[in-house]
Design a protein around this motif. Structure first.
Motif, PDB file in Angstrom:
ATOM      1  N   ALA A  26     -10.828  -5.421  -5.297  1.00 25.40           N
ATOM      2  CA  ALA A  26      -9.710  -5.248  -4.363  1.00 25.40           C
ATOM      3  C   ALA A  26      -9.481  -3.779  -4.059  1.00 25.40           C
ATOM      4  CB  ALA A  26      -8.448  -5.876  -4.942  1.00 25.40           C
ATOM      5  N   ALA A  27      -9.550  -2.948  -5.076  1.00 27.36           N
ATOM      6  CA  ALA A  27      -9.361  -1.509  -4.866  1.00 27.36           C
ATOM      7  C   ALA A  27     -10.445  -0.945  -3.954  1.00 27.36           C
ATOM      8  CB  ALA A  27      -9.362  -0.780  -6.207  1.00 27.36           C
ATOM      9  N   GLY A  28     -11.681  -1.402  -4.143  1.00 28.06           N
ATOM     10  CA  GLY A  28     -12.764  -0.957  -3.278  1.00 28.06           C
ATOM     11  C   GLY A  28     -12.551  -1.385  -1.839  1.00 28.06           C
ATOM     12  N   HIS A  33     -10.459  -0.129   3.757  1.00 26.44           N
ATOM     13  CA  HIS A  33      -9.352  -0.266   4.716  1.00 26.44           C
ATOM     14  C   HIS A  33      -8.821   1.107   5.126  1.00 26.44           C
ATOM     15  CE1 HIS A  33      -5.435  -1.492   6.363  1.00 26.44           C
ATOM     16  NE2 HIS A  33      -4.868  -0.676   5.500  1.00 26.44           N
ATOM     17  N   LEU A  34      -8.665   1.987   4.143  1.00 26.05           N
ATOM     18  CA  LEU A  34      -8.160   3.334   4.455  1.00 26.05           C
ATOM     19  C   LEU A  34      -9.158   4.122   5.295  1.00 26.05           C
ATOM     20  CD1 LEU A  34      -6.544   4.394   1.046  1.00 26.05           C
ATOM     21  CD2 LEU A  34      -5.407   3.483   3.074  1.00 26.05           C
ATOM     22  N   ARG A  35     -10.442   3.967   5.006  1.00 20.67           N
ATOM     23  CA  ARG A  35     -11.462   4.686   5.768  1.00 20.67           C
ATOM     24  C   ARG A  35     -11.476   4.256   7.241  1.00 20.67           C
ATOM     25  NH1 ARG A  35     -14.607   3.293   0.878  1.00 20.67           N
ATOM     26  NH2 ARG A  35     -14.637   5.147  -0.471  1.00 20.67           N
ATOM     27  N   ALA A  36     -11.031   3.033   7.492  1.00 19.16           N
ATOM     28  CA  ALA A  36     -11.043   2.516   8.856  1.00 19.16           C
ATOM     29  C   ALA A  36      -9.785   2.879   9.646  1.00 19.16           C
ATOM     30  CB  ALA A  36     -11.196   0.995   8.828  1.00 19.16           C
ATOM     31  N   GLN A  37      -8.798   3.509   8.996  1.00 15.73           N
ATOM     32  CA  GLN A  37      -7.551   3.834   9.674  1.00 15.73           C
ATOM     33  C   GLN A  37      -7.689   5.129  10.484  1.00 15.73           C
ATOM     34  OE1 GLN A  37      -5.130   1.485   9.587  1.00 15.73           O
ATOM     35  NE2 GLN A  37      -6.741   0.481   8.375  1.00 15.73           N
ATOM     36  N   PRO A  38      -6.953   5.238  11.582  1.00 16.31           N
ATOM     37  CA  PRO A  38      -7.016   6.459  12.405  1.00 16.31           C
ATOM     38  C   PRO A  38      -6.220   7.615  11.814  1.00 16.31           C
ATOM     39  CG  PRO A  38      -5.474   4.902  13.366  1.00 16.31           C
ATOM     40  CD  PRO A  38      -6.128   4.189  12.216  1.00 16.31           C
ATOM     41  N   PHE A  39      -5.494   7.354  10.747  1.00 15.27           N
ATOM     42  CA  PHE A  39      -4.680   8.393  10.117  1.00 15.27           C
ATOM     43  C   PHE A  39      -5.131   8.602   8.672  1.00 15.27           C
ATOM     44  CE2 PHE A  39      -2.579   4.262   9.873  1.00 15.27           C
ATOM     45  CZ  PHE A  39      -2.436   4.093   8.504  1.00 15.27           C
ATOM     46  N   LYS A  40      -4.736   9.730   8.102  1.00 13.88           N
ATOM     47  CA  LYS A  40      -5.096  10.057   6.723  1.00 13.88           C
ATOM     48  C   LYS A  40      -3.891   9.848   5.822  1.00 13.88           C
ATOM     49  CE  LYS A  40      -7.007  13.749   3.793  1.00 13.88           C
ATOM     50  NZ  LYS A  40      -6.112  13.405   2.660  1.00 13.88           N
ATOM     51  N   VAL A  41      -4.136   9.232   4.674  1.00 10.64           N
ATOM     52  CA  VAL A  41      -3.069   9.101   3.690  1.00 10.64           C
ATOM     53  C   VAL A  41      -3.186  10.223   2.673  1.00 10.64           C
ATOM     54  CG1 VAL A  41      -2.924   6.603   3.975  1.00 10.64           C
ATOM     55  CG2 VAL A  41      -4.408   7.548   2.212  1.00 10.64           C
ATOM     56  N   ASN A  42      -2.076  10.492   1.998  1.00 15.74           N
ATOM     57  CA  ASN A  42      -2.049  11.570   0.996  1.00 15.74           C
ATOM     58  C   ASN A  42      -2.010  11.051  -0.434  1.00 15.74           C
ATOM     59  OD1 ASN A  42      -0.714  12.810   3.589  1.00 15.74           O
ATOM     60  ND2 ASN A  42      -1.374  14.550   2.353  1.00 15.74           N
ATOM     61  N   GLY A  43      -1.627   9.790  -0.583  1.00 18.66           N
ATOM     62  CA  GLY A  43      -1.516   9.259  -1.931  1.00 18.66           C
ATOM     63  C   GLY A  43      -1.669   7.752  -1.968  1.00 18.66           C
ATOM     64  N   ALA A 133       2.592  12.350   3.208  1.00 21.02           N
ATOM     65  CA  ALA A 133       2.900  13.559   2.446  1.00 21.02           C
ATOM     66  C   ALA A 133       4.273  13.490   1.803  1.00 21.02           C
ATOM     67  CB  ALA A 133       2.794  14.781   3.366  1.00 21.02           C
ATOM     68  N   GLN A 134       5.205  12.709   2.382  1.00 26.61           N
ATOM     69  CA  GLN A 134       6.549  12.575   1.821  1.00 26.61           C
ATOM     70  C   GLN A 134       6.639  11.465   0.778  1.00 26.61           C
ATOM     71  OE1 GLN A 134       6.121  12.851   5.382  1.00 26.61           O
ATOM     72  NE2 GLN A 134       6.338  15.029   4.898  1.00 26.61           N
ATOM     73  N   GLY A 135       5.538  10.768   0.573  1.00 28.40           N
ATOM     74  CA  GLY A 135       5.535   9.681  -0.399  1.00 28.40           C
ATOM     75  C   GLY A 135       5.964   8.348   0.162  1.00 28.40           C
ATOM     76  N   ASP A 136       6.125   8.253   1.487  1.00 31.90           N
ATOM     77  CA  ASP A 136       6.501   6.985   2.108  1.00 31.90           C
ATOM     78  C   ASP A 136       5.260   6.127   2.347  1.00 31.90           C
ATOM     79  OD1 ASP A 136       9.207   7.707   2.260  1.00 31.90           O
ATOM     80  OD2 ASP A 136       8.869   8.789   4.141  1.00 31.90           O
ATOM     81  N   VAL A 137       5.392   4.818   2.157  1.00 32.07           N
ATOM     82  CA  VAL A 137       4.275   3.898   2.368  1.00 32.07           C
ATOM     83  C   VAL A 137       4.005   3.762   3.859  1.00 32.07           C
ATOM     84  CG1 VAL A 137       3.454   1.527   2.078  1.00 32.07           C
ATOM     85  CG2 VAL A 137       4.749   2.634   0.242  1.00 32.07           C
ATOM     86  N   VAL A 138       2.764   4.036   4.257  1.00 35.50           N
ATOM     87  CA  VAL A 138       2.390   3.935   5.668  1.00 35.50           C
ATOM     88  C   VAL A 138       1.418   2.789   5.917  1.00 35.50           C
ATOM     89  CG1 VAL A 138       2.842   6.355   6.189  1.00 35.50           C
ATOM     90  CG2 VAL A 138       0.585   5.686   5.330  1.00 35.50           C
ATOM     91  N   THR A 139       0.814   2.254   4.880  1.00 43.11           N
ATOM     92  CA  THR A 139      -0.056   1.086   5.004  1.00 43.11           C
ATOM     93  C   THR A 139      -0.141   0.398   3.657  1.00 43.11           C
ATOM     94  OG1 THR A 139      -2.242   0.268   5.688  1.00 43.11           O
ATOM     95  CG2 THR A 139      -2.190   2.370   4.522  1.00 43.11           C
ATOM     96  N   GLN A 140      -0.204  -0.919   3.666  1.00 46.41           N
ATOM     97  CA  GLN A 140      -0.353  -1.658   2.415  1.00 46.41           C
ATOM     98  C   GLN A 140      -1.054  -2.977   2.684  1.00 46.41           C
ATOM     99  OE1 GLN A 140       3.801  -2.203   1.128  1.00 46.41           O
ATOM    100  NE2 GLN A 140       3.536  -4.402   1.471  1.00 46.41           N
TER     101      GLN A 140
END
Length: 457
Positions: A26-28, A33-43, A133-140
């Motif tokens: 699931a983690a993989g 999923h993150l690699r396919a997003q148009p935005f970058k996550v920080n955490g 960057a603020q620690g808010d969830v942007v995708t799950q």
């Protein structure tokens, strides 16, 4: 319906297919999923629910989730690299999966165990989140580890996606009745039909190489377990026993030890060797799960070492036949202890092993179906109540008894002509109903049965 033999027999790590391999898978998938997003996550953040929370520590779910988010995979797992990276992650609070850069992830704060009600879709649920960057969830994404290392998102589960996509296979069967009838009409064995289905997706060389690897990993796991002593991790101080039993059996060979029941000790030693390795976090093959990983290899080893007519060239047919039965159980019921108790794990494994053994001993498709039914029927109602949530007690010995039942079931089926009262399809449906009726206390939560009646500290 098509489930590949390599879906049923997956090379992975212990101690649990649903609690260790599944979360890592699931983690993989979440990293993809993150690699396919148009935005970058920080955490990153993760929350574990239901059985993954209640028995997660004992099953190394936390470790698997952390390493999975760091980019580790179960099928090529390097324990030394994993230990080094895990220590660094806990110290520095970051993971660095390929293509995503450095991401904030401090396990002490960002990995939580939710002991409230399980998620709606399945007893083994987890939610993986990406933060800004603020620690808010942007995708799950919500994932469910549905047993045997199989993982579905909430959307996939709702849509009924539980089989491999692809073109139709030449011999599709959804029930044991269809399987036996199709074998009769085609004049093929169950293994022969399964092989042709596999060859509609992969080359002959890939199939044979893959089957060889499955058995090589299984057999190596037996050999490691038969030569390793020590205390299993987890705090129960369970002593490894397979080596001592095996050494005693070898010493007794030919020394007036002709009691027929001794063969049961050989089978138990083989199965316990695998499940002791699994409990120690070693490399195993899901068959169909980690908790039941010892039954099929022990039965194959019994065939090779103790049946005079045995031929190693028959092992692929054993595995293909077993996979066909396992696919029917998974499709029509469950192979998940968290969903249906241990009847779904060791019971399924015994049915698979009985079918495989019956096949290589010359059984007809009807006799093979009978062998699987006998083995499954006599595991109905079996609970999953691991002490301290560890895949040790009663799991290790239970695999030995599962192998013994598998051999007995194959032998009984071969004594008949395949005619019997209870069809395999009925046994599978009964297992499904029994699992649905079973209290959650007895479905891999460590909240009932032996888990609360045996002192676990």
């Amino acid at each position: 319906m098509f489930l590949s033999v390599f879906d049923m027999f997956k090379v992975g790590i212990g101690p649990s297919s649903s609690h260790t391999i599944g979360p890592m898978v699931a983690a993989g998938r979440f990293l993809d999923h993150l690699r396919a997003q148009p935005f970058k996550v920080n955490g990153l953040r993760a929350s574990l629910h239901g059985s993954l929370a209640f028995t997660g520590v004992g099953h190394a779910t936390d470790r698997a989730t952390i390493l999975g988010l760091a980019g580790f995979r179960a099928d090529d797992y390097d324990p030394d690299k994993a230990d080094t990276e895990l220590a660094r992650i806990k110290t520095e609070g970051t993971v660095t999966p390929t293509g995503l850069g450095s991401l904030n992830f401090a396990p002490a704060n960002d990995l939580t165990f939710d002991f409230g009600p399980a998620l709606d879709g399945h007893a083994n649920g987890m939610i993986l989140m990406g933060t800004d960057a603020q620690g808010d969830v942007v995708t799950q994404v919500t994932y469910y580890s549905i047993g045997g290392g199989f993982v579905l998102t909430a959307d996939e589960l709702a849509a009924g996606v539980d089989t491999e996509d692809g073109p139709p296979v030449p011999y599709p069967f959804k029930t044991a009745t269809e399987m036996v009838e199709m074998a009769k009409k085609s004049s093929l064995t169950i293994a022969g039909m399964k092989r042709k289905n596999e060859l509609s997706r992969v080359s002959a060389s890939s199939l044979e190489t893959g089957l060889d690897r499955v058995w090589q990993v299984m057999n190596s796991c037996i050999d490691r377990g038969l030569t390793t002593d020590g205390i299993l991790p987890g705090g129960l101080s369970v002593k490894r026993r397979a080596r001592a039993i095996h050494d005693a059996l070898k010493a007794e060979a030919g020394v007036n030890m002709t009691a027929p029941h001794t063969i049961n000790d050989w089978m138990s030693a083989y199965a316990m060797a695998v499940n002791e390795e699994n409990a120690a976090g070693g490399q195993v093959v899901t068959a169909p799960t980690n908790g039941a990983a010892g039954v099929v290899p022990a039965t194959i080893r019994y065939y090779l070492d103790h049946v005079p007519s045995a031929r190693p060239s028959q092992i692929p047919d054993f595995l293909l036949t077993a996979a066909a039965i396992g696919g029917l159980v998974k499709f029509n019921a469950s192979i998940s202890g968290a969903e249906a108790g241990c009847q779904a794990e060791v019971g399924s494994a015994a049915a698979m092993a009985a079918a495989g053994l019956c096949a290589v001993l010359g059984g007809t498709p009807a006799q093979i179906e009978n062998a699987a039914e006998i083995a499954l029927e006599h595991h109905l109602g079996m609970t999953c109540d691991p002490v301290r949530g560890l895949v040790q007690v009663p799991c290790i010995e239970r695999n030995g008894l599962g192998a013994i039942k598998a051999v007995s079931a194959a032998s009984l089926a071969l004594r008949g002509d395949g005619t019997h009262l209870v069809p395999l399809d009925v046994a599978i449906e009964t297992m499904r109903q029994t699992g649905a009726d079973m209290s959650e206390k007895y479905k891999e939560t460590a909240l009932g049965g032996l888990a609360v009646n045996v002192p676990n500290c």
